[in-house]
Design a protein around this motif. Structure first.
Motif, PDB file in Angstrom:
ATOM      1  N   HIS A 177      -6.760  -3.596   3.127  1.00  0.00           N
ATOM      2  CA  HIS A 177      -6.138  -3.775   1.816  1.00  0.00           C
ATOM      3  C   HIS A 177      -6.374  -2.515   0.981  1.00  0.00           C
ATOM      4  CE1 HIS A 177      -5.476  -5.449  -2.255  1.00  0.00           C
ATOM      5  NE2 HIS A 177      -4.580  -6.180  -1.618  1.00  0.00           N
ATOM      6  N   SER A 209       1.535 -11.837  -4.776  1.00  0.00           N
ATOM      7  CA  SER A 209       1.905 -11.363  -6.117  1.00  0.00           C
ATOM      8  C   SER A 209       3.215 -10.569  -6.060  1.00  0.00           C
ATOM      9  CB  SER A 209       0.784 -10.521  -6.711  1.00  0.00           C
ATOM     10  OG  SER A 209       0.436  -9.499  -5.823  1.00  0.00           O
ATOM     11  N   HIS A 239      -1.419  -5.561 -12.919  1.00  0.00           N
ATOM     12  CA  HIS A 239      -1.207  -6.590 -11.888  1.00  0.00           C
ATOM     13  C   HIS A 239      -0.932  -7.932 -12.586  1.00  0.00           C
ATOM     14  CE1 HIS A 239      -2.118  -9.072  -8.353  1.00  0.00           C
ATOM     15  NE2 HIS A 239      -1.918  -7.976  -7.651  1.00  0.00           N
TER      16      HIS A 239
HETATM   17  P1  13P Z   1      -1.870  -7.856  -3.878  1.00  0.00           P
HETATM   18  O1  13P Z   1      -2.413  -6.946  -2.852  1.00  0.00           O
HETATM   19  O2  13P Z   1      -0.989  -8.874  -3.258  1.00  0.00           O
HETATM   20  O3  13P Z   1      -1.243  -7.172  -5.029  1.00  0.00           O
HETATM   21  O4  13P Z   1      -3.087  -8.748  -4.438  1.00  0.00           O
HETATM   22  C1  13P Z   1      -4.109  -8.264  -5.165  1.00  0.00           C
HETATM   23  C2  13P Z   1      -5.372  -8.979  -4.918  1.00  0.00           C
HETATM   24  O5  13P Z   1      -6.084  -9.316  -5.796  1.00  0.00           O
HETATM   25  C3  13P Z   1      -5.748  -9.221  -3.560  1.00  0.00           C
HETATM   26  O6  13P Z   1      -6.937  -9.823  -3.541  1.00  0.00           O
END
Ligand code: 13P
Ligand code: SF4
Length: 307
Positions: free
Chosen positions: A30, A136, A205
Motif C-alpha cells: 500500500h 474510497s 482523503h
Molecule cells: P485508499 O488506499 O483506498 O485510499 O485507503 C486509504 C486507507 O486508509 C487504507 O487504509
C-alpha cells in the motif's frame, strides 16, 4: 553509519529478490508503507488497485505489505494461494469498529430493504454480511449501483457522509472513523499549512471529516490524489492523508512540493524489509480466512470488482 545501513538495505533487497523467485511470490504494498518497502514491491497502489492485482495474479504466494484487512481481501480473492502478512499485528483501528454480530443487530432496526455496503477496511465476517464492498476510490459509484433505497454504510462515518453528499439514497452511517484522518487531520492543521503555503492546492482523503473536506480543492482516494497532483499544472499541494503517500507523490512529481499535516498510521509503519524477508524465508504469518465466511465475503468483493 548511513552507508552501513544502505548496505544492509541493499543486502535485504537482494535476498528478497532471490526469495521471491524461489517462492514464485508477488509483493504488493500500500502507498502508506515505508519507502523502503514500497521499493521492493511489484505493485504499489491504493486498496482498490491492490485488490485488483491480488485477483489477477498467477503467483503462488502473495506478500501483502499493508494491514490485515488488505491481506485477508487478497486471501478471499485467491482461495488456493498463500497470503503472507509480514507483520501479523498490523491491524486497522477503523476495521475493528464493526463486528458481524453488531451489523446483524443493527439491521434488525432498519427497513427490510436495507443493503449493507462495507468499505474494504472491514473484517472478513463483516464483508460476509454485505451486499457489496467498496473502497474510497469507488464508494459513490458502488452506492449508486445498489438496487436498494436504504444503505447501511459500514464502518467509516466520514466516507458515509461523503457518499451521502453525492447521492439521493438513504445512507445510514456506522459510527467508525480512522484516527489518522479524523481527528489527527484537522481543519486547524490544514489552515496552518495553508498560512505557510498560501498558493498550495489542498487535497484530502474522504476519511477526513466533512469540515476538513470543505477546506479542500480536491477530495479523493490515495490513487486519485496521485492522479490529481500529476495532472495539475500547480507546483504545491497540501495533502490531507497518511504521510506514506509523500513517497509516490514525490517520485512521480520530483519538481513539485507536498506538505503533510504529519499524521501517521502506526500499523502501516510496522512492516520493514526485515519482516518481508523473514516472512518469505520462513513462510510465516500466513493469513487464514475461515471458509464459512470466505465465500460470502467473496460475493460482496466480486460484485465491486465487476462494476
Ligand atoms: P485508499 O488506499 O483506498 O485510499 O485507503 C486509504 C486507507 O486508509 C487504507 O487504509
Ligand atoms: Fe486503518 Fe486508518 Fe491505518 Fe488506513 S490509515 S489502515 S484506515 S487505521
Amino acid at each position: 553509519m548511513s552507508s552501513f545501513m544502505d548496505n544492509d538495505a541493499a543486502v535485504l533487497r537482494d535476498e528478497i529478490a532471490e526469495l521471491k523467485k524461489t517462492r514464485n511470490a508477488l509483493i504488493l504494498a500500500h502507498v502508506y508503507q515505508r519507502p523502503s518497502v514500497q521499493h521492493v514491491a511489484d505493485f504499489t497502489g491504493d486498496s482498490l488497485d491492490l485488490s485488483r492485482r491480488a485477483a489477477e495474479t498467477r503467483a503462488d504466494v502473495i506478500v501483502f505489505c499493508g494491514v490485515r484487512f488488505m491481506a485477508e481481501t487478497a486471501g478471499i480473492l485467491n482461495p488456493g494461494k498463500t497470503v503472507l502478512l509480514p507483520e501479523p499485528a498490523a491491524g486497522c483501528g477503523l476495521a475493528e469498529t464493526a463486528t458481524a454480530e453488531q451489523v446483524r443487530r443493527k439491521l434488525e432496526e432498519l427497513p427490510q430493504q436495507t443493503a449493507v455496503v462495507s468499505y474494504v477496511n472491514s473484517a472478513t465476517d463483516v464483508k460476509a454480511e454485505s451486499y457489496i464492498c467498496c473502497t474510497s476510490a469507488n464508494a459513490v459509484q458502488v452506492a449508486q449501483s445498489v438496487p436498494h433505497e436504504h444503505i447501511l454504510f459500514v464502518p467509516d462515518r466520514n466516507l458515509a457522509s461523503y457518499v451521502t453528499e453525492r447521492i439521493s439514497k438513504d445512507v445510514i452511517p456506522w459510527d467508525g472513523h480512522c484516527y489518522v484522518h479524523d481527528p489527527n487531520i484537522s481543519v486547524e492543521a490544514i489552515r496552518d499549512l495553508k498560512r505557510l503555503h498560501p498558493h498550495a492546492l489542498v487535497m484530502v482523503h474522504p476519511e477526513c471529516n466533512a469540515a476538513v473536506r470543505r477546506t479542500a480543492d480536491f477530495v479523493g482516494s490515495t490513487s486519485q490524489m496521485l492522479d490529481y497532483a500529476g495532472g495539475s499544472d500547480r507546483e504545491m499541494f497540501i495533502v490531507g492523508t497518511e504521510e506514506g503517500l509523500h513517497h509516490p507523490l514525490k517520485e512521480q512529481n520530483p519538481h513539485k512540493e507536498f506538505y503533510f499535516p504529519g499524521s501517521v498510521c502506526s500499523s502501516m509503519r510496522l512492516t520493514t524489509l526485515s519482516s518481508v524477508r523473514r516472512a518469505l524465508d520462513r513462510m510465516t504469518n500466513v493469513v487464514e480466512v475461515p471458509e464459512e465466511v470466505r465465500d460470502r465475503a467473496a460475493v460482496a468483493l466480486n460484485r465491486m470488482l465487476e462494476l
